[in-house]
Design an enzyme around this catalytic site. Structure first.
Site, PDB file in Angstrom:
ATOM      1  CB  SER A 241      -0.950   0.009   1.197  1.00 30.37           C
ATOM      2  OG  SER A 241      -2.000  -0.907   0.996  1.00 30.37           O
TER       3      SER A 241
ATOM      4  CE  LYS B 155      -4.456   2.059  -0.363  1.00 29.13           C
ATOM      5  NZ  LYS B 155      -3.850   0.731  -0.360  1.00 29.13           N
TER       6      LYS B 155
END
Length: 516
Positions: free
Chosen positions: A61, A64
């Site tokens: 992540s 992102k």
């Protein structure tokens, strides 16, 4: 600011023992220069392939912020593309989030990786690129009106990436390479969306030091919300590039790290794929990353021109490890809290339908409400506080202030029930929100729940009573990581008879099921 390099070296030496697992990497950048770089253990235990600073690992992540950086650098004003969000949510019944609210995790949408559990997925099955959008398109409601609160949601960034590729006519890997990897000198970083084929054949491991480690079998395809693989060398180059462009207000990192806010003007703790928090007394921006078998964390303290990166090919806390490096380098000691007294118990939040549980130990409290447990210490004023959260009591009511989420919860005490007859709730239920089913089976005192939907018929999960007409469904492994954990299941009655259920976890709250 001067770093204690000897203390930093000792903290780096301690990582393999404190955060036990097959292998890992860690590095520190100060004033644009690499001052520490470590790699230990093995990228593959069976083949005895050593972990190296050049070994590419999933940063999950952390990707992102790269998606948001490319978005701003290519499309500019996000408001010009807000109308496109509706294309991905054709059945949505409330106000739609803006593109910026997607980037800031203020959309109010339920997380699609959590929903894969409710759609009948098994942790190791294949999830193709084309499986995501039909799942997202079924959404009809959200947790809260867009822009009013925070909720971590991976599908926000999947939608962003789809719009980005459509508007530019280019593939996301090419945009990453052109706008960030190339300029930052991240020579080997690339988008590796298919987790069945990790870069450099690195192996991630589930398990623990207590039970042993075994290779994680991942099968998901992710893009926009995660998917980048990078070596420690790549990530330290990224941190150095951030420092080199710090005075350019139009630089990508300066633009994505602007302080976020909610629609009411209240400061927020997350924006453009970056978490804003305080670690070891420093204000930092950064992000964590997780996939079964991997954990990652990066922090950047802009005022101090200091960055830390930690990545494991196992499931120890990279956040705790990175925090320990900052604390050691700065000589920071966390304040000791007073001994907690009278805080232990369980409560039910009537708004979210989620269970709150508080446990006490000699050093403080453990609050279980969101995806992971929060640690709180009791101050001299008697108030338990943790990162972005505090507790108070109003009579028997527990008041939880999650300032980082723009959320105040007033939860009522829930009497403990250790044994309950699940026979009354056994049967099949249907969720209009998901267009999916839940099946409960009870036998000889045991209770289990199984989910069926778009992705198949998933494994039976354990179901345990915790209070009157309140149960928890335990999900310890799922397609993404960390798994949703404990789902709170409330029984809804009409005239005393069971009519339906309400199910939710922090990532996917308030899902109603009607008895079939």
């Amino acid at each position: 600011m001067t770093l204690d390099l000897d203390a930093l070296d000792r903290a780096l030496d301690a990582l393999p023992n404190l955060f036990r697992g097959p292998g890992g990497v860690a590095g520190v950048v100060k004033d644009g220069q690499v001052v520490a770089s470590r790699a230990w253990g093995y990228a593959d235990l069976t083949r005895r392939r050593p972990m190296e600073t050049g070994t590419r690992l999933p940063i999950c992540s952390i990707s992102k912020q790269f998606t948001c950086g490319v978005l701003l650098d290519t499309l500019g004003d996000t408001a010009a593309y807000d109308a496109r969000v509706a294309e991905f949510l054709p059945q949505f019944e409330g106000p739609l989030p803006t593109l910026r609210q997607l980037c800031d995790n203020q959309s109010g949408l339920r997380d699609y990786w959590a929903l894969t559990v409710l759609q009948g997925a098994e942790a190791t099955q294949t999830f193709r690129r084309e499986d995501a959008l039909p799942l997202i398109a079924r959404m009809k409601t959200g947790h809260f009106p867009p822009g009013t609160a925070y909720s971590y949601c991976n599908c926000n960034f999947r939608i962003v990436s789809e719009i980005l590729e459509s508007e530019t006519g280019r593939a996301l890997p090419d945009l990453y390479a052109e706008r960030i990897f190339g300029p930052a000198g991240m020579r080997t970083a690339e988008l590796t969306s298919d987790t069945r084929h990790p870069a450099d054949e690195v192996v991630g491991y589930e398990g623990s030091d207590a039970v042993g480690f075994f290779p994680a079998d991942n099968g998901i395809f992710w893009i926009g919300d995660a998917g980048i693989s990078a070596s420690l060398q790549d990530m330290l180059a990224y941190e150095s590039w951030i420092d080199a462009t710090r005075d350019d207000e139009n630089s990508i990192y300066r633009r994505i790290s602007v302080p976020p806010a909610y629609v009411c003007g209240t400061p927020a703790s997350y924006g453009f794929g970056l978490s804003h928090e305080t670690v070891a007394g420093l204000k930092v921006t950064g992000h964590g990353g997780a996939l079964r078998g991997f954990r990652a964390q990066r922090f950047h303290a802009a005022d101090e021109r200091l960055s830390v990166v930690v990545i494991f090919n196992h499931e120890a806390s990279a956040h705790a490890a990175a925090s320990s490096l900052l604390a050691a380098a700065l000589g920071h000691e966390a304040p000791k809290g007073a001994g907690p007294e009278g805080w232990a118990g369980q409560w039910l939040d009537p708004e979210s339908g989620l269970l709150l549980r508080v446990g006490e130990d000699a050093e403080g409290l453990t609050l279980r409400f969101a995806t992971g447990p929060d640690r709180l210490t009791v101050g001299e004023d008697g108030v338990p506080r943790g990162a972005g959260v505090s507790l108070a009591r109003e009579g028997a009511t527990l008041v939880m202030n999650r300032t980082s989420d723009n959320l105040t919860v007033r939860a009522e005490p829930l009497p403990v029930v250790a044994v309950a007859d699940a026979g009354e709730i056994a049967g099949r239920y249907h969720a209009r929100e998901l267009e999916a089913d839940l099946v409960i089976e009870a036998r000889d005192g045991g209770a289990y729940a199984g989910f069926e939907g778009l992705l198949g018929a998933g494994p039976m999960e354990r179901l345990h009573p915790v209070g009157p007409d309140v149960w928890i469904v335990t999900t310890r492994r799922s397609m993404d990581a960390p798994a949703p954990g404990d789902w709170t299941l409330q029984v809804r009655r009409e005239g005393g008879a069971v009519a339906g259920l309400r199910l939710g976890c922090w990532l996917a709250r308030r899902i109603d099921y009607a008895r079939v």
